[in-house]
Design a protein around this motif. Sequence first.
Motif: not given
Lengths: 114, 113
Positions: A110-114
């Motif tokens: 999982l990657q949560v981006t700004l």
Amino acid sequence: KQEVTQIPAALSVPEGENLVLNCSFTDSAIYNLQWFRQDPGKGLTSLLLIQSSQREQTSGRLNASLDKSSGRSTLYIAASQPGDSATYLCAVSKNTGTASKLTFGTGTRLQVTL
Amino acid sequence: DGGITQSPKYLFRKEGQNVTLSCEQNLNHDAMYWYRQDPGQGLRLIYYSQIVNDFQKGDIAEGYSVSREKKESFPLTVTSAQKNPTAFYLCAARADYSNQPQHFGDGTRLSIL
């Protein structure tokens, strides 16, 4: 032989979104199911453990559900944050005395981006 | 702090050499486990121990050996018979009562020189 599958293999979402990670297993005769988090180059951190008799467990922004009869579990993450970026692994156990061996899925990155 | 300590963090093995990975826990847990993690694969169980002086083979025990002389220690030896030892090795421990999670160390990355 128990097989555990996690879909998707990778997921990218913007900060603030709610998301669901999926885990399926082939043998419904499990003792419990665990969700773990793994940061790059690190060990696993236990997030939630659901006993086979339970339907769900909650911890903060995390909620895990279990449908043993259909061989499925979901991990729901509310209001995702960049700090949630990691690989999430599910594992099921078939109790063998105190050993409780785990069978792991291959994880969802999982990657949560700004 | 209570936890599981694995050492070293990085280890290099020469051809034909045995190497030993250390795992120590101060959680007073009875059960301990060794897993191997390869890219794109889930963790696979190498050996586990339910109690001192007892251990069992997991799914991929060939080329590995363990000992459990003390409750807090469960070292893993990667022997020269393990032809593909390059991997990330994780040690875990679990309390001796039902439905408790496994707790993991930070791992040892083993590479071949």
